[in-house]
Design an enzyme around this catalytic site. Structure first.
Site, short mmCIF file in Angstrom:
data_model
loop_
_atom_site.label_atom_id
_atom_site.label_comp_id
_atom_site.label_asym_id
_atom_site.label_seq_id
_atom_site.Cartn_x
_atom_site.Cartn_y
_atom_site.Cartn_z
CE1 TYR A 150 0.14 -3.08 8.13
CE2 TYR A 150 -0.76 -1.06 9.06
CZ TYR A 150 -0.05 -1.72 8.08
OH TYR A 150 0.48 -1.02 7.03
CE LYS B 292 0.20 8.24 1.19
NZ LYS B 292 -0.94 7.34 0.97
NE ARG C 156 2.66 6.86 3.73
CZ ARG C 156 2.32 7.59 4.80
NH1 ARG C 156 3.21 8.42 5.35
NH2 ARG C 156 1.11 7.52 5.31
CG HIS D 207 3.61 0.51 1.88
ND1 HIS D 207 4.52 1.41 1.38
CD2 HIS D 207 2.51 1.26 2.20
CE1 HIS D 207 3.99 2.63 1.39
NE2 HIS D 207 2.78 2.56 1.89
CG HIS E 33 -2.06 4.98 8.95
ND1 HIS E 33 -2.09 3.68 9.41
CD2 HIS E 33 -1.37 4.94 7.78
CE1 HIS E 33 -1.46 2.89 8.55
NE2 HIS E 33 -1.01 3.62 7.57
NE ARG F 97 3.23 2.99 5.72
CZ ARG F 97 3.19 4.07 6.50
NH1 ARG F 97 4.28 4.47 7.13
NH2 ARG F 97 2.06 4.73 6.66
#
Length: 282
Positions: free
Chosen positions: A276, A170, A146, A241, A267, A244
């Site tokens: 995706y 995160k 990110r 993004h 994730h 990414r």
């Protein structure tokens, strides 16, 4: 009510370990929520009932907010009320059974291989800023990091000899991501020929520095990417993004395992990574 909000935000930071950006989002959503009711003369949290919360959500809908934004606001409200009930600031969790509007998740924009190559070749590596930008773009496409992770990246987390990076995502969750030779070479050249000149005999732990020798901001980073997209004559809309998304899509197109891509992207839920696979079908 504002004091209760601060208690909740401190709880998210100290006990839940949520990222700074996530806490900023919660603060914004909940401040709007509380300001709405204060404008209606409701200054006590106990006086806000379930129907009032539903009316607030309808108010957001009337303001033409997207279902995603309304859902995000409701998640913040529900977590806030759950915390208040657990800590016995309120008797009942009146937000607990409220349902979110159905999310319609748009497919993210991705660049094809030719467009990525043009973008990566756009920086002029004859000057130090070009070397920095080339290294940053190569790193983003090589790792799927990110933007916030790239700008906060400490130089100590790089291992160019083995070819990996230790990335903090995160919620301060760490992950190890491999780096390919293209990105390694670009980073090495930047560190040897450009970073010392940008640092100007100062000290800074961040890998990517501004002209002033300080950590580059997210805003500057995205202005930089848009500039190179324009130079590369890429017509698609470039979003925060984009590289990414392109990283993940190109890996899956070439047969990478979904779980591996999930790990590299950081994730928590594989359902997030599965978006995706829908791009591949498109």
């Amino acid at each position: 009510m504002k004091e209760l909000l601060e208690e909740f935000l401190n709880y998210l930071s100290a006990e839940r370990g949520l990222s700074k950006n996530t806490i900023i989002s919660y603060r914004s959503d909940l401040a709007s929520f509380l300001n709405y009711f204060e404008s209606k003369g409701l200054s006590n949290i106990e006086s806000i009932k379930r129907d009032e919360i539903r009316n607030y959500l309808m108010h957001l809908k009337d303001k033409s907010l997207s279902s995603n934004s309304i859902s995000r606001a409701l998640v913040a409200i529900k977590m806030f009320y759950k915390f208040l009930a657990q800590e016995r600031f309120i008797k009942d969790d009146v937000a607990g059974i409220l349902e979110s509007p159905k999310l319609i998740r748009p497919l993210p924009n991705v660049l094809n291989i030719v467009e990525v190559e043009k973008l990566l070749q756009a920086p002029d590596v004859r000057d130090r800023i070009g070397m920095r930008d080339k290294a940053a773009l190569e790193l983003m496409y090589a790792t799927g990091m990110r933007v916030s992770e790239v700008v906060d990246l400490p130089i100590s987390t790089l291992n160019l000899d083995v070819g990996f990076i230790k990335c903090k995502g995160k919620g301060d969750k760490e992950r190890i991501v491999p780096i390919g030779s293209q990105a390694k070479n670009a980073i090495y050249k930047y560190m040897q020929d450009a970073r010392p000149a940008l640092l100007k005999n100062k000290e800074d732990r961040h890998l990517f520095l501004s002209r002033l020798g300080k950590r580059i901001s997210r805003q500057s980073f995205w202005k930089m990417i848009k500039k190179y997209a324009k130079r590369a004559r890429i017509k698609k809309e470039i979003a925060p993004h984009t590289l990414r998304h392109s990283f993940a899509t190109h890996l899956l197109e070439r047969g990478a395992d979904l779980r591996v891509v999930q790990e590299m992207l950081g994730h928590a839920d594989i359902a997030t990574t599965q978006i995706y696979t829908h791009i591949n079908k498109e």
